[in-house]
Design an enzyme around this catalytic site. Structure first.
Site, mmCIF file in Angstrom:
data_model
loop_
_atom_site.group_PDB
_atom_site.id
_atom_site.type_symbol
_atom_site.label_atom_id
_atom_site.label_comp_id
_atom_site.label_asym_id
_atom_site.label_seq_id
_atom_site.Cartn_x
_atom_site.Cartn_y
_atom_site.Cartn_z
ATOM 1 N N HIS A 1 47.630 43.699 35.329
ATOM 2 C CA HIS A 1 48.085 43.141 34.052
ATOM 3 C C HIS A 1 48.336 44.224 33.000
ATOM 4 O O HIS A 1 49.028 43.992 32.026
ATOM 5 C CB HIS A 1 47.149 42.039 33.551
ATOM 6 C CG HIS A 1 45.911 42.519 32.869
ATOM 7 N ND1 HIS A 1 44.833 42.999 33.555
ATOM 8 C CD2 HIS A 1 45.584 42.605 31.560
ATOM 9 C CE1 HIS A 1 43.897 43.353 32.691
ATOM 10 N NE2 HIS A 1 44.323 43.129 31.468
ATOM 11 N N HIS B 1 44.360 49.857 36.752
ATOM 12 C CA HIS B 1 44.865 50.108 35.403
ATOM 13 C C HIS B 1 44.932 51.604 35.043
ATOM 14 O O HIS B 1 45.938 52.088 34.548
ATOM 15 C CB HIS B 1 43.994 49.413 34.347
ATOM 16 C CG HIS B 1 43.717 47.968 34.629
ATOM 17 N ND1 HIS B 1 44.603 47.150 35.288
ATOM 18 C CD2 HIS B 1 42.655 47.183 34.320
ATOM 19 C CE1 HIS B 1 44.088 45.929 35.381
ATOM 20 N NE2 HIS B 1 42.910 45.921 34.805
ATOM 21 N N LYS C 1 31.864 49.360 30.372
ATOM 22 C CA LYS C 1 31.505 48.147 29.617
ATOM 23 C C LYS C 1 30.386 48.508 28.653
ATOM 24 O O LYS C 1 29.637 49.459 28.887
ATOM 25 C CB LYS C 1 30.967 47.081 30.576
ATOM 26 C CG LYS C 1 31.920 46.721 31.707
ATOM 27 C CD LYS C 1 32.672 45.460 31.406
ATOM 28 C CE LYS C 1 33.580 45.068 32.546
ATOM 29 N NZ LYS C 1 34.725 44.285 32.128
ATOM 30 N N LYS D 1 44.290 41.321 41.756
ATOM 31 C CA LYS D 1 43.338 42.280 42.301
ATOM 32 C C LYS D 1 41.987 41.594 42.502
ATOM 33 O O LYS D 1 41.776 40.536 41.913
ATOM 34 C CB LYS D 1 43.234 43.470 41.377
ATOM 35 C CG LYS D 1 42.486 43.168 40.092
ATOM 36 C CD LYS D 1 42.471 44.393 39.243
ATOM 37 C CE LYS D 1 41.852 44.141 37.921
ATOM 38 N NZ LYS D 1 40.460 43.772 37.913
HETATM 39 C C1 BG6 Z 1 40.366 43.306 34.066
HETATM 40 C C2 BG6 Z 1 38.988 43.656 34.529
HETATM 41 O O1 BG6 Z 1 41.314 43.755 34.996
HETATM 42 O O2 BG6 Z 1 40.620 43.899 32.814
HETATM 43 C C3 BG6 Z 1 37.954 43.274 33.500
HETATM 44 O O3 BG6 Z 1 38.706 42.995 35.757
HETATM 45 C C4 BG6 Z 1 38.328 43.804 32.138
HETATM 46 O O4 BG6 Z 1 36.670 43.735 33.888
HETATM 47 C C5 BG6 Z 1 39.762 43.444 31.793
HETATM 48 O O5 BG6 Z 1 37.440 43.241 31.180
HETATM 49 C C6 BG6 Z 1 40.190 44.061 30.481
HETATM 50 O O6 BG6 Z 1 41.486 43.659 30.168
HETATM 51 P P1 BG6 Z 1 42.086 43.898 28.730
HETATM 52 O O7 BG6 Z 1 43.476 43.397 28.828
HETATM 53 O O8 BG6 Z 1 41.210 43.142 27.776
HETATM 54 O O9 BG6 Z 1 42.004 45.384 28.500
#
Ligand code: BG6
Length: 506
Positions: A194, A256, A358, A164
Site C-alpha cells: 500500500h 514498504h 512500533k 502481504k
Molecule cells: C502495514 C503494516 O503494512 O503498514 C502495519 O502491516 C503498519 O504494521 C502499517 O502499521 C502502517 O501503514 P501506514 O499507511 O499507516 O504507514
C-alpha cells in the site's frame, strides 16, 4: 482528436464482481470497505460494480450490507451520500463458508457470481481479493481453480489481488507465487504494497525525473548516506495473531522500506510503464548488499528491538510481551534496522540505513538524502560550528512534502552560519486532498493497471536481502528492549555511531 485535457478524464473501472476473502478482517474494515465506498462516491466504479463477501459468519446479504455500511461510514474520506450507498448496496452479496475448505461453499459462490453477471451485467469480469493468512492460500487457490470461477474467457478478465505477507522467506514466497499462478496469468496478479499507492511515494519519481536540479547530485560523489525511517507511535493493537509470527522486518522492511529504497536509488526508467519501472527497481534491488566494504558482519550492521512496558505521551502502555495474544517466549522484533549498500557505479560506498518500529517517539515516514560536507569552507571554524549536512527530506507522512536543509548566514554583523529549511508541503500547495492509498490501488487493480504493484521478481529480490538477516536473528537470542516513546534500542544508535553518523532526531 484527443485534447491533452482528455487525459484528465476519470478512469472508470469496467463492470465487475469483486470477491473479497477476509471481508471481516481488520484491513477490510478499516481500509478496503471505506475505499470502495469512496471510489463509488467519486463515480469511479461502474454502476454494476458488485461486491461479494466471503466469511464464516452466518450472514445474509442484508447483514453484510449493515456491516459494510458501518465501516464505510466510519472510515470514508468523502461525504456520505445515500444514493451512492444504495447503488453500492444493491450489488452486495454474502456467501457463508464454514471453512476455506468447504467445497460446497465454492459452488454457492460460483452460483452467486454467475447470477450477478447475468442480473447486473458484470460481464464475467472478476477480481478475487485475498486478504487472508498465507497458510490458507493452498486450500483457497486450489478450490477457486476447481470451481470454474477463473476459467479463461477471452471476453472477460480474471484477476487476483493479494495482500502481504508474500511468504515469510524467499522459498515460501516462490511457493505462494506458484499457487497463485495456477489460477491466473502472471499479469493478472496484483500484489498490494500500500506504500506504492501513497501520493508521496509516487511523487519520488516525479521529483527525481521531472526536474533537473536533483539528479546530478543523486550519487556517491555528493551523497554521504541515505536514511529511510518508518516510525509508528502505536503498538501492535489487536494484531498479535498476525504480528507475532512476522515481526518488523517481514512486516514492513521486506515490502514498504525496500520499495522506497528502490524508488530512491533506481536509474531513470525508459518510460513510466509498469515493465520499465519494474525493470529498474529489480536492477537496483539485485545490487543491494548486506556486506560493509565486502565483509558480512550482521551483528554490526543490523539491529532489532522490542518495546518494553512504559509510558507514551504520559499514558502507561503495555510491553510487547504483555500484549494480548503474544507468546510469552516470543522473540519477535518490533523494531528493525539495517545498513545496506548498493553495488553499482552510482551508489558504491554510500550506506543506506533503514529503520522501522512500533511505539517509537512519533509517527513519521521519511527518506533523508544526507549530503557530504563541502570539500572546503572559506569561513572561520566558529562561523560554521552550527551547520550540519545539506539534506533533502522526502516527507512521506504525516505532513507530506519535501524539505531542503541548507546553511545560511544568520542576520547580523558577523559571519555566522546556521541551517535553515526550505519547505514544500502538499497540503499548502494543492487544493485536492490526496486519495487514500487503497482507493488508488483497488481502482488500478480493477482497471488492470500494473505500475503500482510490485512484481514477483521484486518480492523475490527483497527476500534475498532479508533472508540472511532473519536467519541470523533467529540464531542470536532475543531482541533488545527499548522504551516506548524512544527511537528504538541503543544498538540501533550504535549502528550509525560506529560510522560517525547519527539517525535524524534520535
Ligand atoms: C502495514 C503494516 O503494512 O503498514 C502495519 O502491516 C503498519 O504494521 C502499517 O502499521 C502502517 O501503514 P501506514 O499507511 O499507516 O504507514
Amino acid at each position: 482528436m484527443l485534447d491533452s485535457r482528455d487525459l484528465r478524464l476519470p478512469r472508470i473501472a469496467d463492470p465487475c464482481v469483486l470477491v473479497m476473502f477476509g471481508i471481516t478482517g481488520d484491513l477490510a474494515r478499516n481500509k478496503l470497505l471505506p475505499a470502495i465506498y469512496d471510489l463509488a462516491n467519486r463515480g469511479l466504479l461502474s454502476p454494476s460494480f458488485s461486491l461479494v463477501g466471503v466469511g464464516r459468519r452466518e450472514w445474509d446479504d442484508d447483514a453484510m450490507r449493515n456491516y459494510v455500511e458501518k465501516w464505510a461510514r466510519a472510515g470514508a474520506r468523502t461525504p456520505w451520500r445515500d444514493t451512492t450507498w444504495e447503488q453500492l448496496a444493491a450489488g452486495m452479496r454474502f456467501v457463508t463458508f464454514s471453512s476455506f475448505e468447504d467445497d460446497d461453499a465454492y459452488q454457492r459462490l460460483t452460483g452467486v457470481v454467475e447470477d450477478l453477471d447475468a442480473s447486473r451485467g458484470t460481464a464475467g469480469n472478476r477480481a478475487f481479493y485475498l486478504s487472508i493468512p498465507p497458510g490458507w492460500f493452498p486450500a483457497v487457490t486450489e478450490r477457486i481453480a476447481r470451481s470454474g470461477l477463473v476459467e479463461r474467457d477471452e471476453r472477460a478478465w480474471r484477476r487476483v489481488v493479494v495482500e502481504k505477507p508474500f511468504g515469510h522467506d524467499r522459498a515460501s514466497a516462490r511457493e505462494l507465487d506458484e499457487l497463485i499462478g495456477r489460477i491466473v496469468r502472471p499479469d493478472d496478479v496484483f500484489r498490494v504494497d500500500h506504500y506504492l499507492g501513497k501520493e508521496t511515494v509516487q511523487s519520488i519519481l516525479a521529483l527525481r525525473f521531472a526536474n533537473t536540479m536533483f539528479e546530478p547530485l543523486w550519487n556517491q560523489r555528493y551523497v554521504d548516506h541515505v536514511q529511510i525511517t518508518m516510525a509508528e507511535d502505536i503498538g501492535i493493537g489487536t494484531r498479535a495473531g498476525y504480528y507475532d509470527t512476522i515481526g518488523s522486518a517481514r512486516d514492513v522492511i521486506q515490502n514498504h522500506l525496500l520499495q522506497l529504497l528502490a524508488l530512491v536509488a533506481m536509474e531513470e526508467p525508459t518510460s513510466m510503464d509498469a515493465a520499465a519501472v519494474r525493470a529498474e527497481k529489480e536492477k537496483v534491488l539485485a545490487s543491494v548488499r548486506l556486506e560493509r566494504d565486502g565483509v558480512l558482519d550482521l551483528d554490526a550492521t543490523t539491529s532489532r528491538g522490542r518495546y518494553a512496558p512504559g509510558y507514551q505521551g504520559g499514558i502507561a502502555v503495555k510491553g510487547y510481551l504483555e500484549e494480548d495474544g503474544v507468546a510469552p517466549d516470543s522473540r519477535t522484533e518490533t523494531f528493525a534496522a539495517l545498513r545496506l549498500e548498493i553495488a553499482n557505479r552510482r551508489w558504491a560506498g554510500v550506506p543506506f540505513y533503514l529503520r522501522a518500529g512500533k511505539r517509537l517517539a512519533r509517527r513519521v515516514t521519511e527518506v533523508a538524502i544526507v549530503f557530504r560536507q563541502p570539500p572546503f569552507l572559506p569561513f572561520d571554524d566558529a562561523a560554521t560550528a552550527g551547520i550540519g549536512a545539506n539534506t533533502i527530506v522526502l516527507r512521506i507522512q504525516p505532513d507530506e512534502g519535501v524539505t531542503l536543509r541548507v546553511a545560511s548566514k544568520v542576520p547580523g554583523t558577523q559571519m555566522e552560519l546556521r541551517d535553515v529549511t526550505m519547505d514544500f508541503g502538499y497540503g499548502a500547495t494543492f487544493n485536492e486532498e490526496s486519495p487514500e492509498a487503497y482507493e488508488r490501488l483497488i481502482l488500478d487493480a480493477l482497471l488492470g493497471d500494473a505500475p503500482l504493484f510490485p512484481h514477483q521478481r521484486e518480492v523475490d529480490l527483497s527476500w534475498r536481502i532479508l533472508d540472511p538477516v532473519i536467519e541470523h536473528w533467529a540464531a542470536s537470542g532475543s531482541p533488545e528492549d527499548y522504551r516506548p516513546g524512544s527511537w528504538g534500542p541503543g544498538d540501533a544508535h550504535d549502528l550509525l555511531a560506529r560510522e560517525g553518523r547519527a539517525w535524524r532526531r534520535s
